[in-house]
Enzyme design. Structure first.
Site, mmCIF file in Angstrom:
data_model
loop_
_atom_site.group_PDB
_atom_site.id
_atom_site.type_symbol
_atom_site.label_atom_id
_atom_site.label_comp_id
_atom_site.label_asym_id
_atom_site.label_seq_id
_atom_site.Cartn_x
_atom_site.Cartn_y
_atom_site.Cartn_z
ATOM 1 N N ASP A 1 0.905 -1.120 -0.163
ATOM 2 C CA ASP A 1 -0.494 -0.189 -0.084
ATOM 3 C C ASP A 1 0.692 1.331 0.502
ATOM 4 O OD1 ASP A 1 0.687 -0.184 2.436
ATOM 5 O OD2 ASP A 1 -1.252 0.156 3.792
ATOM 6 N N SER A 2 2.310 0.999 0.435
ATOM 7 C CA SER A 2 3.420 2.479 0.038
ATOM 8 C C SER A 2 2.662 3.181 -1.938
ATOM 9 C CB SER A 2 4.056 1.871 -0.540
ATOM 10 O OG SER A 2 4.911 0.596 -1.305
ATOM 11 N N ASP B 1 -1.327 -6.474 -0.033
ATOM 12 C CA ASP B 1 -1.552 -5.544 0.995
ATOM 13 C C ASP B 1 -2.754 -4.940 1.585
ATOM 14 O OD1 ASP B 1 0.617 -4.641 3.142
ATOM 15 O OD2 ASP B 1 1.179 -3.397 1.902
ATOM 16 N N GLU C 1 -0.996 -5.101 8.676
ATOM 17 C CA GLU C 1 -0.305 -4.750 10.035
ATOM 18 C C GLU C 1 -0.975 -4.708 11.361
ATOM 19 O OE1 GLU C 1 0.570 -0.166 8.330
ATOM 20 O OE2 GLU C 1 1.025 -1.431 7.117
ATOM 21 N N LYS D 1 -1.334 -9.600 3.279
ATOM 22 C CA LYS D 1 -0.614 -8.670 3.987
ATOM 23 C C LYS D 1 -1.465 -7.889 4.958
ATOM 24 C CE LYS D 1 3.408 -5.668 3.699
ATOM 25 N NZ LYS D 1 2.862 -4.589 4.193
ATOM 26 N N GLU E 1 9.591 -3.758 9.797
ATOM 27 C CA GLU E 1 10.182 -2.629 9.220
ATOM 28 C C GLU E 1 10.622 -1.525 10.102
ATOM 29 O OE1 GLU E 1 7.028 -0.326 6.753
ATOM 30 O OE2 GLU E 1 7.951 0.972 6.558
HETATM 31 O O1 KIV Z 1 3.575 -1.678 1.303
HETATM 32 C C1 KIV Z 1 4.945 -1.352 0.933
HETATM 33 O O2 KIV Z 1 5.369 -1.517 0.796
HETATM 34 C C2 KIV Z 1 5.309 -2.272 2.430
HETATM 35 C C3 KIV Z 1 7.066 -2.314 2.278
HETATM 36 C C4 KIV Z 1 7.378 -1.336 2.723
HETATM 37 C C5 KIV Z 1 7.159 -4.090 3.418
HETATM 38 O O3 KIV Z 1 4.370 -2.473 3.539
#
Ligand code: KIV
Length: 255
Positions: free
Chosen positions: A40-41, A79, A110, A108, A174
């Protein structure tokens, strides 16, 4: 099977992971990576959002569908964005949607203790889950390293044990202090994937745009392996000159 193979890499070979947001880059990464994350970056990297909290489920699904077309070998993880897993029911409904629409291998999430029951529910429903501890961009706006204070350290160790108990097949660490990343990695059976979390993790992940220099920002935990902005500049500059001088298109490019 793919997940089992992935877990088996622990203590044998370092795991290589990167983010991808679309097909073309994903298809290159697929030749070198064990895991490709649709992170989600993408909210900050592609859309200039202030945080990943603004990323929607639909955005993740559409980018993941594109990535899926480029990934044949690597494990593809997506994510779950902010506010899509506030309770077990919501998480299950949205995780199922992500899995069925994108055909990814895992999702994924968090967090630690707070999402223990949620992860258990997903795993019970045969949805492979990757965890994420340390700096949690969806809920933590401080962007500072974790594990310097004893309380933080103890919490991360406990959370790592809980994630393992809940059934994650791996988790991201992280921005975690070196000795803590080492301790967690040595005491957990599933692979830890570090970003800014030292060489002691079982694998490493970076945002592709950072390592190829497409993102002009410099972060201490990133090594830029090329300056792709320069390469793109050169190519686009040549193109613009040729268009203006009527050198492109030439005979070869014409029908
Ligand atoms: O959102 C993302 O790209 C991430 C990575 C940096 C681990 O969670």
């Amino acid at each position: 099977m793919k997940i089992k193979k992935f877990i088996n890499k622990k203590n044998k070979t370092k795991i290589v992971a990167l983010t991808a947001y679309s097909k073309n880059t994903a298809s290159i990464l697929d030749n070198y990576c064990d895991l490709i994350l649709v992170g989600d970056s993408l909210g900050s990297v592609l859309y200039n959002y202030k945080s990943t909290r603004e990323v929607s489920l639909n955005m993740m699904i559409e980018h993941s569908k594109s990535v899926r077309m480029g990934v044949k070998k690597a494990l593809m993880v997506v994510d779950m964005p902010h506010n899509t897993y506030r309770n077990s029911r919501e998480a299950l409904k949205n995780a199922k949607k992500i899995m069925s629409k994108t055909k990814c291998d895992a999702v994924k999430l968090e967090g630690g203790k707070k999402i223990f029951e949620i992860i258990k529910t997903l795993v019970k429903n045969k949805i492979p889950v990757m965890g994420h501890l340390g700096l949690l961009p969806q809920s933590d706006k401080t962007f500072i390293f974790k594990g310097k204070k004893k309380s933080e350290r103890d919490r991360i160790i406990k959370d790592a044990q809980l994630l393992e108990k809940a059934g994650v097949f791996s988790f991201v660490l992280e921005c975690v202090e070196t000795s803590l990343a080492k301790l967690v990695t040595q005491n957990i059976k599933v692979p830890t994937i570090g970003i800014g979390a030292s060489k002691y993790c079982d694998g490493q992940i970076l945002v592709l745009d950072d390592l190829i220099g497409l993102n002009p920002m410099n972060y201490r935990f990133v090594k830029k392996y090329t300056n792709i902005r320069k390469e793109i500049s050169k190519a686009v500059s040549n193109y613009s000159q040729e268009v203006r001088k009527i050198k492109f298109p030439n005979k070869k490019n014409s029908f």
